[in-house]
Design a protein around this motif. Structure first.
Motif: not given
Length: 235
Positions: A190-202
């Motif tokens: 699930t790391r790619p999805q966490n990095e994706l959401l982190s990017g959205i939040l950022a």
């Protein structure tokens, strides 16, 4: 440590619903099980023991609801439209049947939401759908894009339960006041999805912590390490 078993007829689901509650007082924590997991899963896999100190010291009161994944996102025997609709009924159950109990029993008007794996999806989705009700989100190896379970189907119920789609459009002021942790193992699927959401939040300048744990995998040992750490952040 106080443990209470609750069972009632849910008008939103039209059937019996079960939940375990741990503790007598403290900040209310809504702790979701993993994919198709039951209300007792966090106890059985040692997650409750991992946060026992917080419960016994009255720092948190933990509510472990059952899931209905087998009737919603994971039910391939029904139409994707019905899968998404069934989840909206679950969300109504949480808002109308579980949340009022949490507020009444703890005296807090806002809660923390947490979960591991698919439970991380539930925690994030509930928090982002209802930011006025959630002060803290602790997602442990969560996923945030439900579309792969929809067989190409898409409607408003999918959109409004798919954080990677609706969070970019969400302008609720409380999103910028929420304490958000996205915890994930460094070799986690699930790391790619966490990095994706982190990017959205950022991109939205929403403060959060993307906690990538080195030398770990997608499993209970890392989650038992993460959750006590995250609970210590509750003020």
């Amino acid at each position: 440590m106080t443990e209470n078993y609750l069972k009632w007829h849910s008008p939103n689901l039209g059937k019996e619903f079960e939940m375990l509650v741990f503790g007598d007082s403290g900040y209310p924590l809504l702790l979701f099980p993993t994919s198709m997991g039951r209300y007792y899963e966090s106890k059985d896999f040692g997650l409750i023991d991992a946060i026992r100190w917080f419960i016994e010291e009255g720092r948190v009161k933990v509510y472990c609801p059952d899931s209905i994944d087998a009737s919603s996102w994971y039910n391939k025997s029904i139409s994707p439209e019905l899968r998404a609709y069934n989840h909206t009924c679950y969300d109504k159950l949480l808002m109308e049947e579980v949340l009022p109990r949490m507020e009444a029993e703890t005296g807090h008007q806002r809660i923390a939401a947490a979960g591991c794996s698919f439970g991380g999806y539930h925690a994030a989705n509930f928090a982002f759908r209802h930011p006025d009700k959630v002060s803290y989100l602790f997602s442990l190896s969560g996923i945030f894009d439900i579309k792969p379970r929809m067989d190409g189907y898409y409607d408003d119920n999918v959109y409004f339960n798919n954080p990677t789609d609706y969070v970019p459009d969400n302008t609720h002021a409380d999103l910028w006041r929420m304490g958000i942790v996205l915890g994930v193992a460094d070799t986690d699927v699930t790391r790619p999805q966490n990095e994706l959401l982190s990017g959205i939040l950022a991109e939205k300048k929403i403060s959060h912590w993307l906690d990538i744990r080195p030398h770990t995998v997608h499993n209970w040992p890392v989650w038992r390490e993460m959750l006590p750490h995250y609970l210590s952040l509750i003020k």
